[in-house]
Design an enzyme around this catalytic site. Structure first.
Site, PDB file in Angstrom:
ATOM      1  N   GLU A 141      57.332 -35.221  28.961  1.00  0.00           N
ATOM      2  CA  GLU A 141      58.026 -35.318  27.401  1.00  0.00           C
ATOM      3  C   GLU A 141      59.561 -35.089  27.596  1.00  0.00           C
ATOM      4  OE1 GLU A 141      58.280 -33.087  23.296  1.00  0.00           O
ATOM      5  OE2 GLU A 141      56.676 -32.317  24.716  1.00  0.00           O
ATOM      6  N   ASP A 144      59.852 -22.557  26.466  1.00  0.00           N
ATOM      7  CA  ASP A 144      59.908 -22.232  25.108  1.00  0.00           C
ATOM      8  C   ASP A 144      61.145 -21.215  25.077  1.00  0.00           C
ATOM      9  OD1 ASP A 144      57.614 -23.190  25.170  1.00  0.00           O
ATOM     10  OD2 ASP A 144      56.632 -21.718  23.685  1.00  0.00           O
ATOM     11  N   TYR A 154      49.070 -22.666  31.605  1.00  0.00           N
ATOM     12  CA  TYR A 154      50.603 -22.667  31.277  1.00  0.00           C
ATOM     13  C   TYR A 154      51.311 -21.868  31.934  1.00  0.00           C
ATOM     14  CZ  TYR A 154      49.804 -25.791  26.850  1.00  0.00           C
ATOM     15  OH  TYR A 154      49.473 -26.737  25.972  1.00  0.00           O
ATOM     16  N   ASP A 194      51.073 -32.536  18.066  1.00  0.00           N
ATOM     17  CA  ASP A 194      50.882 -31.218  17.915  1.00  0.00           C
ATOM     18  C   ASP A 194      51.667 -30.405  16.912  1.00  0.00           C
ATOM     19  OD1 ASP A 194      52.974 -31.494  19.937  1.00  0.00           O
ATOM     20  OD2 ASP A 194      52.830 -29.396  20.073  1.00  0.00           O
ATOM     21  N   GLU A 195      51.074 -29.604  16.385  1.00  0.00           N
ATOM     22  CA  GLU A 195      51.965 -28.291  15.737  1.00  0.00           C
ATOM     23  C   GLU A 195      52.791 -28.958  14.556  1.00  0.00           C
ATOM     24  OE1 GLU A 195      52.244 -24.936  19.161  1.00  0.00           O
ATOM     25  OE2 GLU A 195      53.940 -26.252  18.846  1.00  0.00           O
ATOM     26  N   ASN A 244      57.086 -36.623  21.295  1.00  0.00           N
ATOM     27  CA  ASN A 244      56.205 -35.880  20.438  1.00  0.00           C
ATOM     28  C   ASN A 244      56.591 -36.080  18.993  1.00  0.00           C
ATOM     29  OD1 ASN A 244      54.358 -34.073  19.376  1.00  0.00           O
ATOM     30  ND2 ASN A 244      55.220 -32.075  20.729  1.00  0.00           N
TER      31      ASN A 244
END
Length: 619
Positions: free
Chosen positions: A201, A446, A402, A303-304, A242
């Site tokens: 990504e 993150d 992850y 996602d999300e 995304n």
């Protein structure tokens, strides 16, 4: 944060593994293996090995024998890798093999080997046979691992094939830039361990939409270089933009495409799927990516989308869905409609769609198009077994796999001890692997400053070897985790792997000079292989400007001098050799220092402003 950094620093005690020189397996140990009928050490482990008397000896007279174009491609790559691994120049020749030769054989009639399986025979000469070019290539990876342990390979035969067809790694280089050499190291390591799919990504610098070219992006030439490496090493590199959530890297400067809530607030991370121009914008980006990516799959994320909010704040979603699908439609149907429209567009271009699973909550009345691959990472209402029943190829991308910068790290030891395999999803363990395409580990940024690339690498390699084992063969080939990790030590790193911790300049006190600027600093190696630059006023760092994932990614901000802090990753620098001196690149932002006309030292992407060339004079 402090606790995590302490843990990361403890991990650096293992950083020597990045530069480990592996001692060859002794002839006595190999003979002991042969007498006991044990397979030679590889990762993934060989499940099928028939030992024979004697052995194969790689030497000065070894040649690579290949006749067809496919065999030549495998042999040429192997020759380059043998040279990179220190085994010298091995010629590629056609014709009959002689003692000591390595024979590359692609026989389409060997259908029992499948698309990726191979047979390896070692004796007076060594042969690698595949029904396909890919199968023969994987046989050469086993050969390289054996030669990493010594020039003598015990005689025997193996037929080796994967249990799952998708064996991968996912990397989000979507906000925080990851260097191209780091990604190239990853591709080589993946191929060495027979992993075949890299999801990236990331942002490719757009010619069609320059308003979206905020850092960090990759140039098209950089991506072509990465894709070419993946093609050569049989690693499919699948791109992801995304959408319709997490779109802020693309639409932060396009408020006309942002979803507006009932209070009139624009949502910079959410694409307004009710607008045709939003769909056209997204598919236009897909077309631009097709200029550099050759993969037959497209990952749209999905996602999300409503992370931290809910559909009730966006009444236009319900209205769109009812206008298109009738009065019983739900707001989620507008979201699924967008997914299906992208799926149809991808299919029209010869590509298959992939999405994450968390948006499939069961609240929709419109089904996601059958055939769309779902990558399952989160336990939600719609379970893996139901997704398979609905016609979706299912990949296991579980959260337990992850590695998050500044956050959760996969517990590889625990997964190995549990004999985890790709049937073990979040929220459900399947009795059968039918419908499961495979599994992958995922790297997310993150907290982008929580770790440097080199710190991530320390944690990555054990996880990478584990996912390779769990997707290719028996998930628990050794009695203990320590024995399994010893396999990784034995085979080492892939040929051509570059040590990212190797400094191009000795530690010491220097005067740094470039046109219009100079400073004195002590250059000191950091634990993870970068340098700190300590001046009389403090250590150089980047700390100003707008933060993205806790990283100052705004081009043009000025370098600061702050109290030196060994745990502050923003004070770590890469001195990159260049003609006449060095570029200074921040280890986290991956922007180089430049000097403005008025003498300020600032960070910029290298294609926006020419990096300063610093001349170092030892004091």
């Amino acid at each position: 944060m402090g606790e995590f950094r302490n843990r990361a620093l403890r991990l650096l005690g293992a950083a020597a593994a990045l530069t480990l020189l592996v001692a060859p397996t002794s002839a006595a140990a190999q003979e002991e293996q042969r007498q006991e009928g044990r397979a030679p050490v590889t990762v993934p482990a060989l499940a099928d090995w028939s030992a024979e008397s004697g052995g194969y000896l790689f030497g000065r007279g070894t040649r690579l024998v290949a006749d067809t174009p496919a065999e030549h491609r495998v042999a040429d790559t192997l020759a380059d890798d043998l040279r990179a691994a220190g085994h010298g120049t091995v010629p590629v020749v056609p014709g009959r093999a002689r003692t000591g030769d390595i024979v590359i054989d692609v026989q389409a009639s060997r259908t029992a080997l499948g698309a990726e399986g191979y047979e390896l025979r070692a004796g007076r000469r060594l042969s690698v046979t595949g029904a396909t070019e890919t199968g023969a290539f994987y046989g050469t990876r086993t050969l390289l691992q054996l030669l990493a342990q010594g020039d003598r390979i015990p005689a025997g035969r193996t037929v080796d094939a994967p249990r799952y067809r998708e064996r991968g790694v996912g990397v989000c280089a979507c906000y925080v830039h990851i260097t191209l050499p780091w990604l190239e190291n990853l591709v080589r390591e993946m191929a060495y361990h027979k992993l075949n799919q890299l999801l990236v990504e990331l942002k490719v610098k757009s010619d069609a939409h320059p308003e979206a070219d905020t850092w960090g992006y990759y140039t098209k030439d950089e991506i072509r270089r990465l894709v070419a490496l993946g093609d050569r090493y049989h690693v499919e590199i699948i791109p992801e933009i995304n959408s319709p959530g997490h779109m802020d890297p693309w639409i932060e400067n396009r408020p006309d495409l942002q979803l507006t809530d009932s209070d009139g607030n624009k949502q910079p991370a959410r694409l307004d799927v009710t607008q045709q121009k939003a769909f056209d914008y997204y598919t236009g980006l897909m077309d631009e990516y097709a200029q550099v990516f050759t993969a037959k799959s497209w990952h749209m994320g999905a996602d999300e989308y409503m992370l931290g909010s809910d559909y009730s704040k966006y009444p236009q979603m319900l209205q769109y869905a009812r206008d298109k699908y009738g009065s019983s439609a739900t707001p989620q149907d507008a979201y699924v409609d967008f997914v299906n429209r992208v799926q149809a567009y991808a299919a029209s271009k010869g590509r298959k769609l992939r999405i994450w699973n968390d948006g499939l909550t069961g609240a929709n009345t419109v089904p996601v198009a059958a055939g769309t691959t779902v990558e399952h990472w989160l336990n939600v209402a719609v379970k893996p077994s139901r997704l398979i029943a609905q016609g979706h190829p299912l990949m296991n991308a579980a959260y337990s796999l992850y590695l998050v910068r500044g956050g959760f790290h996969s517990d590889t030891r625990s997964l190995y001890d549990q004999s985890w395999d790709p049937r073990g999803f979040e929220g459900e363990k399947l009795a059968s692997g039918k419908g499961v395409t495979g599994a992958k580990i995922s790297l997310w940024p993150d907290n982008g400053r929580g770790e440097t690339e080199n710190e991530v690498a320390v944690e990555l390699w054990p996880a990478l070897r584990h996912i390779a084992q769990a997707t290719w063969g028996d998930p628990h080939p050794d009695a203990t985790y320590a024995e399994f990790t010893a396999r990784g030590t034995a085979v080492g790193h892939a040929p051509g792997w570059r040590d990212p911790t190797r400094l191009p300049v000795p530690e010491g006190a220097y005067t740094f000079t470039t046109g219009g600027a100079s400073f004195k600093a002590d250059l000191t190696r950091t634990a993870d292989g970068y340098v700190s630059l300590r001046t009389a006023d403090g250590c150089l760092e980047i700390s100003r400007g707008r933060l993205t994932l806790n990283v100052p990614l705004q081009p043009g901000v000025e370098v600061d001098r702050a109290a030196c802090d060994a745990t502050d990753t923003l004070q770590r620098w890469q001195p990159e050799p260049t003609a006449g001196g060095f570029r200074l690149v921040n280890a986290i932002t991956q922007m180089a220092l430049s000097v403005t006309d008025d003498g300020r030292t600032v960070q910029y992407p290298p294609d926006q402003r020419t990096p300063a060339v610093w001349h170092l004079t030892a004091d």
